[in-house]
Design a protein around this motif. Structure first.
Motif, short mmCIF file in Angstrom:
data_model
loop_
_atom_site.label_atom_id
_atom_site.label_comp_id
_atom_site.label_asym_id
_atom_site.label_seq_id
_atom_site.Cartn_x
_atom_site.Cartn_y
_atom_site.Cartn_z
N LEU A 1 -8.49 -24.08 31.70
CA LEU A 1 -7.34 -24.75 32.30
C LEU A 1 -7.59 -25.06 33.77
CD1 LEU A 1 -4.30 -22.91 30.68
CD2 LEU A 1 -5.58 -24.91 29.89
N ILE A 2 -8.40 -24.22 34.42
CA ILE A 2 -8.82 -24.54 35.80
C ILE A 2 -9.60 -25.85 35.80
CG2 ILE A 2 -10.29 -23.83 37.73
CD1 ILE A 2 -9.67 -20.92 36.99
N THR A 3 -10.53 -25.97 34.84
CA THR A 3 -11.31 -27.20 34.73
C THR A 3 -10.41 -28.39 34.43
OG1 THR A 3 -13.12 -25.88 33.83
CG2 THR A 3 -13.31 -28.25 33.63
N ALA A 4 -9.42 -28.19 33.56
CA ALA A 4 -8.50 -29.28 33.22
C ALA A 4 -7.71 -29.73 34.45
CB ALA A 4 -7.54 -28.83 32.11
N ARG A 5 -7.24 -28.77 35.25
CA ARG A 5 -6.50 -29.14 36.47
C ARG A 5 -7.41 -29.87 37.46
NH1 ARG A 5 -4.08 -24.01 35.56
NH2 ARG A 5 -5.54 -22.98 36.97
N LEU A 6 -8.63 -29.38 37.61
CA LEU A 6 -9.59 -30.07 38.49
C LEU A 6 -9.86 -31.48 38.00
CD1 LEU A 6 -12.13 -27.15 38.98
CD2 LEU A 6 -10.72 -28.16 40.78
N ALA A 7 -10.01 -31.63 36.69
CA ALA A 7 -10.25 -32.95 36.11
C ALA A 7 -9.10 -33.90 36.40
CB ALA A 7 -10.47 -32.83 34.60
N ALA A 8 -7.87 -33.41 36.25
CA ALA A 8 -6.71 -34.25 36.54
C ALA A 8 -6.69 -34.65 38.00
CB ALA A 8 -5.44 -33.51 36.16
N ASP A 9 -7.00 -33.71 38.90
CA ASP A 9 -7.04 -34.01 40.33
C ASP A 9 -8.12 -35.04 40.66
OD1 ASP A 9 -4.99 -32.22 40.77
OD2 ASP A 9 -6.31 -30.59 41.42
N GLN A 10 -9.20 -35.02 39.88
CA GLN A 10 -10.31 -35.95 40.11
C GLN A 10 -10.10 -37.29 39.42
OE1 GLN A 10 -13.47 -33.56 38.52
NE2 GLN A 10 -13.68 -32.31 40.35
N GLY A 11 -8.96 -37.45 38.75
CA GLY A 11 -8.67 -38.70 38.08
C GLY A 11 -9.33 -38.87 36.73
N ARG A 12 -9.77 -37.76 36.13
CA ARG A 12 -10.41 -37.82 34.82
C ARG A 12 -9.36 -37.73 33.71
NH1 ARG A 12 -13.70 -38.57 38.69
NH2 ARG A 12 -15.68 -37.44 38.77
N ASP A 13 -9.69 -38.21 32.53
CA ASP A 13 -8.83 -38.03 31.36
C ASP A 13 -8.93 -36.57 30.91
OD1 ASP A 13 -8.22 -40.69 31.41
OD2 ASP A 13 -9.71 -41.25 29.91
N VAL A 14 -7.79 -35.99 30.57
CA VAL A 14 -7.75 -34.62 30.07
C VAL A 14 -7.13 -34.64 28.68
CG1 VAL A 14 -6.90 -32.27 30.40
CG2 VAL A 14 -7.55 -33.67 32.39
N MET A 15 -7.84 -34.09 27.70
CA MET A 15 -7.38 -34.08 26.32
C MET A 15 -7.49 -32.66 25.79
SD MET A 15 -9.43 -37.46 25.08
CE MET A 15 -9.55 -38.88 26.19
N ALA A 16 -6.70 -32.37 24.76
CA ALA A 16 -6.72 -31.03 24.17
C ALA A 16 -6.62 -31.15 22.66
CB ALA A 16 -5.59 -30.18 24.72
N VAL A 17 -7.29 -30.25 21.97
CA VAL A 17 -7.21 -30.18 20.51
C VAL A 17 -6.09 -29.21 20.15
CG1 VAL A 17 -8.42 -29.54 18.40
CG2 VAL A 17 -9.67 -30.65 20.27
N PRO A 18 -5.04 -29.66 19.48
CA PRO A 18 -3.94 -28.75 19.14
C PRO A 18 -4.39 -27.71 18.13
CG PRO A 18 -3.66 -30.85 18.02
CD PRO A 18 -4.82 -31.02 18.96
N GLY A 19 -3.79 -26.52 18.23
CA GLY A 19 -4.16 -25.45 17.31
C GLY A 19 -2.99 -24.57 16.98
#
Length: 251
Positions: A162-180
């Motif tokens: 989730l740290i990586t996901a937040r960093l990705a969002a801050d960097q303007g990257r697409d963030v996706m997740a596989v539901p489970g």
């Protein structure tokens, strides 16, 4: 072992654009992988069997589509993603939290050799550096910084993924997740990413990677690869929370 300095022609352009790019990248393997479109596949160390299969299949499909798979060579989802990319005949980049001459965890020694032969090992830490707890959150900005998108496969509520996901969002990257499944708690963090509202009022039908995969009758990895192609062509647009909308009638 080679070092690529910030400003060198081989230094990845996307990574150079983040707020704190590493001044030096130590590498071992095929540095041409840095010039290709990359997607990160990350997730829980203590992953379920289903999660490991999902990560491997997504990475395999991405690799077959010519996309480099980036991850952190940790136990669980990361290792499955690297192996899946290699099994798909593609390239993968492992971002380490140690020196380039160290393998952590030690059980990934053979995987590291496979990656060095068919992809790239990469770190900002100089040779001889041992693993430290603070190294791994720091290296996460490189994982997201190298990638056009980040896919989270299983993550608890307090997770390095989730740290990586937040960093990705801050960097303007697409963030996706596989539901489970909600049972056991290992998917709560990833599911929360899917629930996170983006605050936008959208008057068109939005869809997720999984919904597109179901509609097309393909795997989630292949659907993601197609979405990246369509996004680059301007035919779809990301609106946040792992959702996309059509911008042209071809999709």
């Amino acid at each position: 072992m080679d070092c690529i300095h910030l400003g060198d022609s081989l230094y990845p352009q996307l990574l150079s654009q983040i707020c704190d790019p590493p001044p030096c990248l130590w590498t071992r393997g095929d540095r041409s992988a840095l010039a290709s479109i990359a997607v990160a596949v990350i997730g829980a160390r203590a992953a379920s069997h289903e999660g490991l299969i999902a990560a491997g299949e997504i990475a395999c499909d991405l690799a077959r589509a010519g996309i480099v798979v980036v991850s952190g060579m940790a136990r669980g989802i990361d290792s499955a993603a690297h192996a899946g990319a290699l099994d798909g005949g593609g390239k993968t980049i492992a971002v380490l939290g140690t020196g380039i001459d160290r393998v952590y965890p030690a059980e990934n020694d053979l995987l590291a050799e496979r990656i060095a032969a068919n992809g790239l090992l990469l770190t900002e830490f100089p040779p001889g550096t041992h693993p430290e707890d603070w190294h791994f959150p720091r290296r996460n900005r490189i994982i997201s910084g190298l990638s056009k998108a980040v896919v989270v496969v299983e993550a608890k509520e307090k997770s390095g993924s989730l740290i990586t996901a937040r960093l990705a969002a801050d960097q303007g990257r697409d963030v996706m997740a596989v539901p489970g499944t909600i049972v056991g708690g290992r998917n709560r963090g990833a599911n929360a990413l899917l629930r996170d509202p983006d605050g936008e009022s959208v008057q068109v039908v939005a869809f997720t990677v999984d919904q597109l995969a179901e509609q097309l009758g393909v795997s989630a990895g292949e659907a993601l690869a197609r979405l990246l192609e369509w996004e680059l062509a301007g035919e779809v647009q990301r609106i946040g929370s792992g959702r996309f909308v059509r911008t042209r009638s071809k999709v």
